[in-house]
Scaffold this active site. Structure first.
Site, mmCIF file in Angstrom:
data_model
loop_
_atom_site.group_PDB
_atom_site.id
_atom_site.type_symbol
_atom_site.label_atom_id
_atom_site.label_comp_id
_atom_site.label_asym_id
_atom_site.label_seq_id
_atom_site.Cartn_x
_atom_site.Cartn_y
_atom_site.Cartn_z
ATOM 1 N N ARG A 216 22.639 47.566 -26.666
ATOM 2 C CA ARG A 216 21.585 48.417 -26.097
ATOM 3 C C ARG A 216 22.214 49.745 -25.684
ATOM 4 O O ARG A 216 23.077 49.792 -24.804
ATOM 5 C CB ARG A 216 20.931 47.728 -24.894
ATOM 6 C CG ARG A 216 19.740 48.477 -24.323
ATOM 7 C CD ARG A 216 19.037 47.617 -23.282
ATOM 8 N NE ARG A 216 17.891 48.308 -22.714
ATOM 9 C CZ ARG A 216 17.720 48.517 -21.407
ATOM 10 N NH1 ARG A 216 18.621 48.080 -20.545
ATOM 11 N NH2 ARG A 216 16.658 49.149 -20.967
ATOM 12 N N PHE A 221 21.769 57.847 -20.441
ATOM 13 C CA PHE A 221 21.531 56.795 -19.445
ATOM 14 C C PHE A 221 22.711 55.836 -19.386
ATOM 15 O O PHE A 221 23.522 55.894 -18.466
ATOM 16 C CB PHE A 221 20.229 56.055 -19.757
ATOM 17 C CG PHE A 221 19.882 54.962 -18.781
ATOM 18 C CD1 PHE A 221 20.236 55.038 -17.435
ATOM 19 C CD2 PHE A 221 19.199 53.830 -19.216
ATOM 20 C CE1 PHE A 221 19.910 54.020 -16.542
ATOM 21 C CE2 PHE A 221 18.869 52.814 -18.333
ATOM 22 C CZ PHE A 221 19.220 52.904 -16.995
ATOM 23 N N GLN A 224 25.106 49.250 -23.033
ATOM 24 C CA GLN A 224 25.136 47.872 -22.528
ATOM 25 C C GLN A 224 25.715 46.924 -23.572
ATOM 26 O O GLN A 224 25.424 47.017 -24.759
ATOM 27 C CB GLN A 224 23.717 47.431 -22.164
ATOM 28 C CG GLN A 224 23.626 46.024 -21.579
ATOM 29 C CD GLN A 224 22.229 45.692 -21.084
ATOM 30 O OE1 GLN A 224 21.459 46.588 -20.731
ATOM 31 N NE2 GLN A 224 21.887 44.411 -21.040
ATOM 32 N N ASN A 260 21.287 42.450 -15.185
ATOM 33 C CA ASN A 260 20.644 41.247 -14.667
ATOM 34 C C ASN A 260 19.145 41.347 -14.889
ATOM 35 O O ASN A 260 18.650 42.314 -15.481
ATOM 36 C CB ASN A 260 20.970 41.042 -13.171
ATOM 37 C CG ASN A 260 20.494 42.198 -12.308
ATOM 38 O OD1 ASN A 260 19.395 42.721 -12.480
ATOM 39 N ND2 ASN A 260 21.340 42.614 -11.364
ATOM 40 N N PHE A 290 26.944 47.062 -18.162
ATOM 41 C CA PHE A 290 26.654 48.370 -18.741
ATOM 42 C C PHE A 290 27.571 49.417 -18.120
ATOM 43 O O PHE A 290 28.141 49.215 -17.050
ATOM 44 C CB PHE A 290 25.176 48.749 -18.552
ATOM 45 C CG PHE A 290 24.713 48.854 -17.120
ATOM 46 C CD1 PHE A 290 24.744 50.068 -16.440
ATOM 47 C CD2 PHE A 290 24.213 47.736 -16.449
ATOM 48 C CE1 PHE A 290 24.296 50.179 -15.132
ATOM 49 C CE2 PHE A 290 23.766 47.826 -15.134
ATOM 50 C CZ PHE A 290 23.807 49.057 -14.470
ATOM 51 N N LEU A 299 19.484 52.425 -9.323
ATOM 52 C CA LEU A 299 20.023 51.083 -9.589
ATOM 53 C C LEU A 299 20.850 50.533 -8.427
ATOM 54 O O LEU A 299 21.291 49.383 -8.477
ATOM 55 C CB LEU A 299 20.877 51.105 -10.857
ATOM 56 C CG LEU A 299 20.178 51.604 -12.130
ATOM 57 C CD1 LEU A 299 21.130 51.509 -13.311
ATOM 58 C CD2 LEU A 299 18.899 50.824 -12.395
ATOM 59 N N HIS A 303 21.968 46.294 -9.007
ATOM 60 C CA HIS A 303 23.001 45.878 -9.962
ATOM 61 C C HIS A 303 24.361 46.030 -9.290
ATOM 62 O O HIS A 303 24.623 47.028 -8.615
ATOM 63 C CB HIS A 303 22.936 46.739 -11.226
ATOM 64 C CG HIS A 303 21.656 46.605 -11.983
ATOM 65 N ND1 HIS A 303 21.484 45.687 -13.005
ATOM 66 C CD2 HIS A 303 20.468 47.258 -11.848
ATOM 67 C CE1 HIS A 303 20.252 45.793 -13.477
ATOM 68 N NE2 HIS A 303 19.617 46.737 -12.797
#
Length: 345
Positions: A216, A221, A224, A260, A290, A299, A303
């Site tokens: 991903r 951004f 991942q 997660n 990531f 975030l 995370h």
């Protein structure tokens, strides 16, 4: 938010008091004294004693682990303090005497849900996890004296990828369980269920991240990886507790953090908290991670941040061409993690 569980005291069982003694001989008991307890009173006292005993037995099983700080005897020491108790003596517990939740094999949190940190190891055990309790840094470093010796320098991970190397400092002191899990999987020390064979119930070991891909990738951004199935749905069959340290933020590019499926408030972007315990609902991280390529403050406390990486290669990876289907944001050409190695610098 850092989570440190306080000591748990086992409450003494309650004992019923004996009935008042009647005056010797036959006749009415002296005024102010009661006759022997009625059957209803006896039954009520038995019930109360049984409930107290059950509570005491439940409290015996309340042993938990410090998610921040250091377990020492029956206390969780503040960050940076040294434990003077022999290893394994006593246990750190939760102060509310809350018994550990039980789970069934195969159970998973429903979407937009999770579990509490103290229940993670109970969940793992129900899935057949051969590790009873937390997987520790000592377990992750097994067989490498240099890695086990903090005096040798900063714990560093090097991702050897098809687009170049990525070097990352790991925060072993502030996110010890997360770092231990990551290192243990990469070095083949942490048992797991193979995501590529979802029908198998055999726990295996191996270099989990070798020859996996960044499945991903989102420009400006993050990138991942960490799923051997390359689908974004693969897991190693267990969870690890969230470790939200107040000094570890998604403050810029190069932040290494755990993926997660924790729930969060869509309006405030903040974690969901359990009303009874005040703990965060989540703790659904396992193996996927990531690396950010910009500041992502939304975030924070959702995370677990567990490292910081150089940014040149992650930024380059984030700009590769990706597909919209069948797997959204997956690169058209695989960007491979050949292996991850560790050293101290």
């Amino acid at each position: 938010m850092g989570l440190s569980l306080a000591a748990c005291q086992t409450p003494p069982a309650e004992h019923g008091e004996g009935g008042a003694k009647a005056d010797a001989g036959v006749g009415k008991a002296p005024e102010g004294e009661k006759k022997g307890p009625t059957p209803e009173e006896i039954e009520a006292k038995k019930k109360a004693a049984a409930e107290a005993q059950a509570k005491a037995e439940a409290a015996k099983g309340c042993c938990k682990f410090c998610f921040a700080g250091t377990p020492c005897g029956d206390e969780c020491l503040p960050e940076g303090k040294t434990c003077d108790e022999p290893e394994g003596e006593g246990c750190a517990c939760s102060s509310d005497e809350r018994p550990t939740r039980t789970f069934e094999e195969g159970w998973l949190p429903r979407p937009n849900s999770g579990i509490l940190g103290p229940d993670v190891f109970s969940f793992n055990k129900a899935q057949g996890d051969p590790i009873d309790g937390p997987f520790t840094l000592e377990m992750a470093f097994e067989g490498d004296e240099t890695l086990a010796d903090k005096g040798k320098g900063t714990l560093t991970a090097t991702f050897q990828t098809s687009m170049g190397d990525i070097e990352c400092e790991l925060y072993e002191d502030k996110a010890p369980l997360t770092v231990a899990n990551f290192v243990g999987l990469a070095r083949g020390k942490r048992p797991y269920l193979d995501p590529k064979n979802r029908k198998s119930d055999e726990w295996v070991t191996g270099n989990y991240y070798d020859n996996t891909i960044f499945h991903r990738v989102i420009s400006k951004f993050m990138i991942q990886g960490g799923d051997p199935s390359a689908s974004g749905r693969g897991t190693p069959g267990y969870f690890i507790p969230d470790e939200f340290h107040p000094s570890l933020r998604h403050s810029g590019p190069g932040i290494l953090s755990m993926a997660n499926r924790n729930p969060y408030d869509r309006v405030t972007q903040k974690p969901i908290y359990d009303e009874k315990t005040g703990l965060t609902v989540g703790n659904t991280g396992s193996a996927q991670f990531f690396i950010t390529v910009r500041k992502t403050e939304a975030l924070n406390d959702r995370h677990t941040v567990f490292g910081r990486c150089d940014t040149k290669v992650p930024t380059a990876i984030s700009e590769v061409r990706t597909q919209s289907r069948p797997i959204p944001d997956k690169p058209f050409e695989d960007v491979t993690i050949k292996t991850i190695s560790f050293t101290r610098k």
